[in-house]
Motif scaffolding. Sequence first.
Motif, PDB file in Angstrom:
ATOM      1  N   LEU A 170       0.804  -1.218   0.000  1.00  0.00           N
ATOM      2  CA  LEU A 170       0.000   0.000   0.000  1.00  0.00           C
ATOM      3  C   LEU A 170       0.842   1.276   0.000  1.00  0.00           C
ATOM      4  O   LEU A 170       0.444   2.287  -0.579  1.00  0.00           O
ATOM      5  N   SER A 171       2.008   1.227   0.624  1.00  0.00           N
ATOM      6  CA  SER A 171       2.842   2.432   0.663  1.00  0.00           C
ATOM      7  C   SER A 171       3.335   2.830  -0.723  1.00  0.00           C
ATOM      8  O   SER A 171       3.724   3.975  -0.947  1.00  0.00           O
ATOM      9  N   ASN A 172       3.277   1.892  -1.670  1.00  0.00           N
ATOM     10  CA  ASN A 172       3.683   2.227  -3.038  1.00  0.00           C
ATOM     11  C   ASN A 172       2.693   3.164  -3.718  1.00  0.00           C
ATOM     12  O   ASN A 172       3.015   3.771  -4.738  1.00  0.00           O
ATOM     13  N   ILE A 173       1.504   3.307  -3.156  1.00  0.00           N
ATOM     14  CA  ILE A 173       0.547   4.286  -3.665  1.00  0.00           C
ATOM     15  C   ILE A 173       1.174   5.679  -3.598  1.00  0.00           C
ATOM     16  O   ILE A 173       1.062   6.468  -4.543  1.00  0.00           O
ATOM     17  N   ALA A 174       1.841   5.967  -2.489  1.00  0.00           N
ATOM     18  CA  ALA A 174       2.470   7.277  -2.319  1.00  0.00           C
ATOM     19  C   ALA A 174       3.617   7.465  -3.314  1.00  0.00           C
ATOM     20  O   ALA A 174       3.797   8.557  -3.864  1.00  0.00           O
ATOM     21  N   VAL A 175       4.374   6.419  -3.556  1.00  0.00           N
ATOM     22  CA  VAL A 175       5.484   6.507  -4.517  1.00  0.00           C
ATOM     23  C   VAL A 175       4.942   6.753  -5.923  1.00  0.00           C
ATOM     24  O   VAL A 175       5.471   7.588  -6.668  1.00  0.00           O
ATOM     25  N   MET A 176       3.877   6.051  -6.277  1.00  0.00           N
ATOM     26  CA  MET A 176       3.288   6.243  -7.606  1.00  0.00           C
ATOM     27  C   MET A 176       2.742   7.660  -7.756  1.00  0.00           C
ATOM     28  O   MET A 176       2.924   8.292  -8.791  1.00  0.00           O
ATOM     29  N   TYR A 177       2.094   8.157  -6.721  1.00  0.00           N
ATOM     30  CA  TYR A 177       1.590   9.534  -6.790  1.00  0.00           C
ATOM     31  C   TYR A 177       2.753  10.499  -7.005  1.00  0.00           C
ATOM     32  O   TYR A 177       2.678  11.400  -7.851  1.00  0.00           O
ATOM     33  N   ALA A 178       3.818  10.304  -6.253  1.00  0.00           N
ATOM     34  CA  ALA A 178       4.985  11.177  -6.405  1.00  0.00           C
ATOM     35  C   ALA A 178       5.527  11.111  -7.832  1.00  0.00           C
ATOM     36  O   ALA A 178       5.850  12.138  -8.434  1.00  0.00           O
ATOM     37  N   LEU A 179       5.607   9.912  -8.380  1.00  0.00           N
ATOM     38  CA  LEU A 179       6.116   9.754  -9.747  1.00  0.00           C
ATOM     39  C   LEU A 179       5.200  10.446 -10.752  1.00  0.00           C
ATOM     40  O   LEU A 179       5.664  11.183 -11.619  1.00  0.00           O
ATOM     41  N   PHE A 180       3.906  10.240 -10.643  1.00  0.00           N
ATOM     42  CA  PHE A 180       2.969  10.777 -11.624  1.00  0.00           C
ATOM     43  C   PHE A 180       2.829  12.292 -11.543  1.00  0.00           C
ATOM     44  O   PHE A 180       2.640  12.947 -12.562  1.00  0.00           O
ATOM     45  N   PHE A 181       2.923  12.863 -10.336  1.00  0.00           N
ATOM     46  CA  PHE A 181       2.577  14.269 -10.180  1.00  0.00           C
ATOM     47  C   PHE A 181       3.704  15.162  -9.663  1.00  0.00           C
ATOM     48  O   PHE A 181       3.592  16.376  -9.752  1.00  0.00           O
ATOM     49  N   LEU A 182       4.758  14.581  -9.111  1.00  0.00           N
ATOM     50  CA  LEU A 182       5.866  15.403  -8.619  1.00  0.00           C
ATOM     51  C   LEU A 182       7.135  15.207  -9.439  1.00  0.00           C
ATOM     52  O   LEU A 182       7.967  16.098  -9.518  1.00  0.00           O
ATOM     53  N   GLY A 183       7.324  14.009  -9.973  1.00  0.00           N
ATOM     54  CA  GLY A 183       8.487  13.763 -10.815  1.00  0.00           C
ATOM     55  C   GLY A 183       9.336  12.601 -10.330  1.00  0.00           C
ATOM     56  O   GLY A 183       9.130  12.027  -9.266  1.00  0.00           O
ATOM     57  N   LYS A 184      10.316  12.276 -11.189  1.00  0.00           N
ATOM     58  CA  LYS A 184      11.192  11.127 -10.946  1.00  0.00           C
ATOM     59  C   LYS A 184      12.003  11.282  -9.665  1.00  0.00           C
ATOM     60  O   LYS A 184      12.110  10.340  -8.878  1.00  0.00           O
ATOM     61  N   THR A 196      -6.051   0.962  -8.099  1.00  0.00           N
ATOM     62  CA  THR A 196      -7.442   1.244  -7.741  1.00  0.00           C
ATOM     63  C   THR A 196      -7.506   2.153  -6.515  1.00  0.00           C
ATOM     64  O   THR A 196      -8.263   3.133  -6.500  1.00  0.00           O
ATOM     65  N   LEU A 197      -6.699   1.850  -5.517  1.00  0.00           N
ATOM     66  CA  LEU A 197      -6.691   2.693  -4.316  1.00  0.00           C
ATOM     67  C   LEU A 197      -6.142   4.082  -4.611  1.00  0.00           C
ATOM     68  O   LEU A 197      -6.635   5.072  -4.062  1.00  0.00           O
ATOM     69  N   LEU A 198      -5.138   4.174  -5.471  1.00  0.00           N
ATOM     70  CA  LEU A 198      -4.598   5.492  -5.842  1.00  0.00           C
ATOM     71  C   LEU A 198      -5.694   6.342  -6.471  1.00  0.00           C
ATOM     72  O   LEU A 198      -5.797   7.538  -6.185  1.00  0.00           O
ATOM     73  N   LYS A 199      -6.509   5.720  -7.290  1.00  0.00           N
ATOM     74  CA  LYS A 199      -7.612   6.448  -7.938  1.00  0.00           C
ATOM     75  C   LYS A 199      -8.532   7.071  -6.891  1.00  0.00           C
ATOM     76  O   LYS A 199      -9.001   8.195  -7.055  1.00  0.00           O
ATOM     77  N   PHE A 200      -8.781   6.351  -5.793  1.00  0.00           N
ATOM     78  CA  PHE A 200      -9.668   6.862  -4.752  1.00  0.00           C
ATOM     79  C   PHE A 200      -8.965   7.830  -3.797  1.00  0.00           C
ATOM     80  O   PHE A 200      -9.597   8.716  -3.236  1.00  0.00           O
ATOM     81  N   ILE A 201      -7.663   7.656  -3.626  1.00  0.00           N
ATOM     82  CA  ILE A 201      -6.904   8.501  -2.702  1.00  0.00           C
ATOM     83  C   ILE A 201      -6.425   9.787  -3.371  1.00  0.00           C
ATOM     84  O   ILE A 201      -6.149  10.777  -2.706  1.00  0.00           O
ATOM     85  N   MET A 202      -6.373   9.790  -4.694  1.00  0.00           N
ATOM     86  CA  MET A 202      -5.838  10.930  -5.430  1.00  0.00           C
ATOM     87  C   MET A 202      -6.487  12.268  -5.041  1.00  0.00           C
ATOM     88  O   MET A 202      -5.773  13.260  -4.900  1.00  0.00           O
ATOM     89  N   PRO A 203      -7.794  12.355  -4.846  1.00  0.00           N
ATOM     90  CA  PRO A 203      -8.365  13.653  -4.447  1.00  0.00           C
ATOM     91  C   PRO A 203      -7.769  14.187  -3.134  1.00  0.00           C
ATOM     92  O   PRO A 203      -7.522  15.382  -3.009  1.00  0.00           O
ATOM     93  N   ALA A 204      -7.507  13.296  -2.186  1.00  0.00           N
ATOM     94  CA  ALA A 204      -6.904  13.739  -0.927  1.00  0.00           C
ATOM     95  C   ALA A 204      -5.469  14.220  -1.146  1.00  0.00           C
ATOM     96  O   ALA A 204      -5.059  15.240  -0.596  1.00  0.00           O
ATOM     97  N   PHE A 205      -4.707  13.483  -1.966  1.00  0.00           N
ATOM     98  CA  PHE A 205      -3.354  13.913  -2.297  1.00  0.00           C
ATOM     99  C   PHE A 205      -3.382  15.272  -3.008  1.00  0.00           C
ATOM    100  O   PHE A 205      -2.576  16.153  -2.722  1.00  0.00           O
ATOM    101  N   ASN A 206      -4.322  15.433  -3.921  1.00  0.00           N
ATOM    102  CA  ASN A 206      -4.392  16.681  -4.699  1.00  0.00           C
ATOM    103  C   ASN A 206      -4.715  17.888  -3.818  1.00  0.00           C
ATOM    104  O   ASN A 206      -4.327  19.003  -4.137  1.00  0.00           O
TER     105      ASN A 206
END
Length: 166
Positions: A41-55, A153-163
């Motif tokens: 589950l912690s990889n959700i945060a890594v994926m968000y960082a990759l998609f929206f903050l950068g490498k 799937t979880l990233l899709k639901f958590i993305m609004p909170a991250f945003n």
Amino acid sequence: MNKTQNMVLSALIFATAIVLAIVENMLPPLPITVPGVKFGLSNIAVMYALFFLGKKQAYTIGILKSGFVFITRGAIASLLSLFGGILAITVMILLMAVFRKKITYLVISIFGAVFHNIGQFIIISLIYTGMNLWAYFPVLLISGLAAGIVTATLLKFIMPAFNRLV
């Protein structure tokens, strides 16, 4: 976004990764218990960082996660986390570069999870050279597929909170 804002946001996403790891460790084991298989589950945060903050931020959070694993679970678990995480992030970056807008987060997540498991398999094979671990490899591929689907799937639901953090 200036450097300070970027650093604070990266720290918040890393903190989220830690919370997700703790929550995952508190969950009851999966009905089909295979040693070492988790959703990541912690990889959700890594994926968000990759998609929206950068490498750079994705690699930084992946490395920091490995440091947290070292503190909580020891050197071997940390090495597995580090190598699996770096390989997964690298593969996801390559897929995003090659396919650009033609690839979905779900596909990227699945490849990331599978290659995270492959990275861990490589390290564990190097550490335990005398053991035949190849029978475990298909399990890692299937669990990586499942984990990739769950984390996307979880990233899709958590993305609004991250945003809202941005």
